[in-house]
Structure formats: structure tokens, C-alpha cells
Design an enzyme around this catalytic site. Sequence first.
Site, PDB file in Angstrom:
ATOM      1  N   GLU A  82      31.341 -71.769   8.472  1.00 49.77           N
ATOM      2  CA  GLU A  82      32.271 -72.845   8.603  1.00 49.77           C
ATOM      3  C   GLU A  82      33.348 -72.402   9.475  1.00 49.77           C
ATOM      4  O   GLU A  82      34.692 -72.883   9.231  1.00 49.77           O
ATOM      5  CB  GLU A  82      32.637 -73.620   7.216  1.00 49.77           C
ATOM      6  CG  GLU A  82      33.006 -72.514   6.198  1.00 49.77           C
ATOM      7  CD  GLU A  82      33.500 -73.278   4.984  1.00 49.77           C
ATOM      8  OE1 GLU A  82      34.367 -74.267   5.165  1.00 49.77           O
ATOM      9  OE2 GLU A  82      32.889 -72.820   4.135  1.00 49.77           O
ATOM     10  N   CYS A 114      30.458 -73.966   2.302  1.00 47.66           N
ATOM     11  CA  CYS A 114      29.685 -72.541   2.360  1.00 47.66           C
ATOM     12  C   CYS A 114      28.534 -72.565   1.779  1.00 47.66           C
ATOM     13  O   CYS A 114      27.770 -71.772   1.342  1.00 47.66           O
ATOM     14  CB  CYS A 114      30.635 -72.316   0.661  1.00 47.66           C
ATOM     15  SG  CYS A 114      32.534 -72.269   0.949  1.00 47.66           S
ATOM     16  N   HIS A 236      27.622 -68.608  -5.824  1.00 46.92           N
ATOM     17  CA  HIS A 236      28.725 -68.848  -4.819  1.00 46.92           C
ATOM     18  C   HIS A 236      29.715 -68.391  -5.494  1.00 46.92           C
ATOM     19  O   HIS A 236      30.411 -68.946  -6.375  1.00 46.92           O
ATOM     20  CB  HIS A 236      28.811 -70.041  -4.077  1.00 46.92           C
ATOM     21  CG  HIS A 236      29.972 -70.366  -3.283  1.00 46.92           C
ATOM     22  ND1 HIS A 236      30.336 -69.767  -2.117  1.00 46.92           N
ATOM     23  CD2 HIS A 236      30.903 -71.221  -3.558  1.00 46.92           C
ATOM     24  CE1 HIS A 236      31.310 -69.838  -1.610  1.00 46.92           C
ATOM     25  NE2 HIS A 236      31.946 -71.085  -2.278  1.00 46.92           N
TER      26      HIS A 236
END
Length: 397
Positions: A82, A114, A236
Site C-alpha cells: 500500500e 495491510c 497482523h
Amino acid sequence: MAAPTIGIHDICFATTGYVLDLAELAGHRGVPVQKYQRGLGQDSMSVPAEDEDIVTLAAAAAAPILATHGHDEIRTVLVATETGVDQSKAAGLYLLSLLDLPSSIRVVELKQACYSGTAAIQFAAAMVAREPGSRVLVIATDIARYDLDTAAEATQGAAAVAMLISADPAMLQLSPISGVYARDISDFWRPNHRSTPVVAGKESIAAYHDAVAGAWRDFHARGGRKFGDFAAHCYHQPFTQMAVKAHRELTRLFAAGAESEAAVLAGTLYNRKIGNCYTASCYLGLVSLLDHSGDLSGCPVAVVSYGSGCVAEVLELYPVPGYRARLRTELHRRTMTERTTVSYAEYRHLWNIQPPTDGSDYLLPDQRSGPFRLAAISGNRRIYERRRNAGSTKKSA
Ligand code: COA
């Protein structure tokens, strides 16, 4: 004929040449350092040099994999990011020159905050299932950048994780069962006119919790194994404490009474010193788990991916017996320790440097000793170079 097992044949990460100790940032922001170290679970953050970007990080992460396995079977390169460097050209195309990749290859870039590294793995697995002799190079690469003097500033960082997806993988088998969840919200996004994201911090935490719970529900509905049956969980990690919080909440929802924070911590050790790296974050967590754990052969490992906006997915992976002999733990430790510590003033200086936005030519100073660098922008083209000491990506004998 039985379907081949598919998964991660090799995995390696790279990060930037510079690092900022968050004690420095805390001191200058007038914040107790425990807020960062305990509240967010972050000790330091990787800081990009002027001549580093997602392409140089991606090349540095992939080069050791190509040096070991060559590129003959690689039919596709998927770069998840990104922090795109161009609105049109895929970042992976620069890797053809930097890594001597052949022209008989498909290259594309994927974006969904993400999350897209996980999509890349799933797409790669489908491609390998269709052509089992082929391999896919997946690289998740990002520079997490937030505005200075904001709450999010301490959660910056940068890294790339490269993974070779193949049939009969030597490191991790990927289960065909996964759980997914998506919802249209605006918790973190970066409009085209901005170089930093717009963040609704607390909403993004709530959205993360809801989304990963939704992905686990879907996983269970599809016959995936119970939450409490996993030997380890990689999350994450916008900041590592997020993994701890998510794990607590998921344990409450799906495995009440089974307290197991140890199942998370080994997967946070690199992240707490590198910071957020967006698409690469949960795979940096996976490398951290493998590098810091005993033998996990045959044990189920969950990878929990989240991307604001938002999409979440739960993957189930099984380390393959013998995988530990293939880990790049020593290289990874060197990658961490060879970073040069910058002062707060140097960090601010680097942060504030902006390449010209009017298309004028720009030469970048040679700032670090990593294997690849962005040397210039000339005629609107990005000019990358491989340093002389950068070793070959040709397969070693
Ligand atoms: N010692 C120990 N812990 C401390 C502390 C101290 N002196 N001072 C504060 N803390 C703790 C807080 O209690 C809080 O922990 P808790 O949530 O478990 O209660 C934590 O540090 C963060 O502090 P808080 O004041 O709540 O948040 P913040 O304003 O610093 O913002 C984020 C934190 C994550 C919202 C901000 O960094 C952000 O916007 N990040 C980017 C977006 C993001 O990462 N989203 C996550 C989902 S993708």
C-alpha cells in the site's frame, strides 16, 4: 490423482538501514516510554534511508531466496503493497532488472491496505494448483508512514517479506480451508492526494477486532479446526500489543478459559523492533515465530491478516518436518542488528525529505550499505541500482 500440497517453500525478510529507538521519540514527545514499550508493545522502528523504498526492500528480501532456488520455475511475481511508487507500473517490474528475472513471467501489484499479502498467497496457491511445476514469488513490502507529532507516529516502520509459493513446499503447508470477512468502512485510508494515511485510530482497533472474529467464524463454518487447537497464532501487528489484545478477545470468544498468550509472543519479537510494515506485518510475525520457537513440525499455526477498509482472513499453516534447517535466522538477526541507529533529529530530517512532486530530476544520496538502492529519478523514471557488494541472485550450486 491426489492434489499436491501447496505452501511456502522459502521465506525471508528485509528491513531498512536505519532504526529509531522509541525512547528517543518518547523523550521528545514528552510521553513515558512505557506507553510505547508496554502500551503499544514497540521498542524501536525501522526508518527508511533516502535511497530506500518498497522496491529496494522487496529486492533485498527476495534476493536470498533466488540465490538458493534460482528463478527457473517462477512464472509469476505478486507484489503486495500500500506504498505504491507508481499509479500504473507494477513495482514488481523493477525486480526483473534488479534480480535477473526472466521475461517469461507475469507480474502484477496487489492492494488492499495491510491485507493484500494474504490475497497474494491465496492467488499464488491457486496458480500453483493449476500448474504444479510452477512457483510464484510473493513479496509483501511496505513503509508505514504516519504524520509527525500524532498518536500513530510511534507505530511507523518498514519491511518486506518474500515468500516462494510452490507445490510440495519445504517449509509450510497451506491448508485449503481459510476464513474470510469483508466490510465497507473507513478506519484507515490514503486518498491519492496524501502521502500519509487518514486514520481513525480507535475505530480501526474496533474494526480489527470485529473483522478477525468474523474471519474466525467463517473459518469454523467451513470446517476449520478449533481456535484453541492451534499451537501458535501470528497476527497482523500495527503495533504488537494489538496481537495480544486480539488474541485475548478471540480466546474469550472461541476458547474461553484457555489462556495462551505464549502462543502469540514469539510471533511479535521482530515486529516490536521493526514497527508496522503493513502488508508484510503478519508474515514478519510468521518469520519471528519460526525463528524464535522450538520445533513446530506438523503443528497447526494460524496466520491472521487484517487490512483496514476492511478485509480479514485466517490461514492455517503446517510447518513441514525439516523446515528448521532451512530457516534464515542468522541472516534475519544480522538484518536487525546491522541497522544504524539514528537520532530524533536525523529521523525528522529523513521523514521531511520529499522527492520533487513536479517531475523534476532528482539524484539520491548513497546512504546505506543494503544490496539495492534508488539512485535517481530522471525523466520521471525511477532508476534503481544493485550495489557492487550485492551478491548474485543466480542459484548457488
Ligand atoms: N505505561 C503503560 N501503558 C500506557 C501508558 C504508560 N505510561 N500510557 C498509555 N498506555 C497505554 C494505554 O493504556 C493504551 O493501552 P490499552 O489500550 O491497553 O488501554 C495504550 O498505551 C495506547 O494508548 P492510548 O492513549 O489508548 O492510544 P493513543 O492515543 O496513543 O493511540 C493508536 C494508539 C493505536 C490508536 C494510535 O497509535 C494509532 O492511531 N495508530 C495507527 C492506527 C492503528 O494502528 N490501528 C490499529 C488497527 S489497524
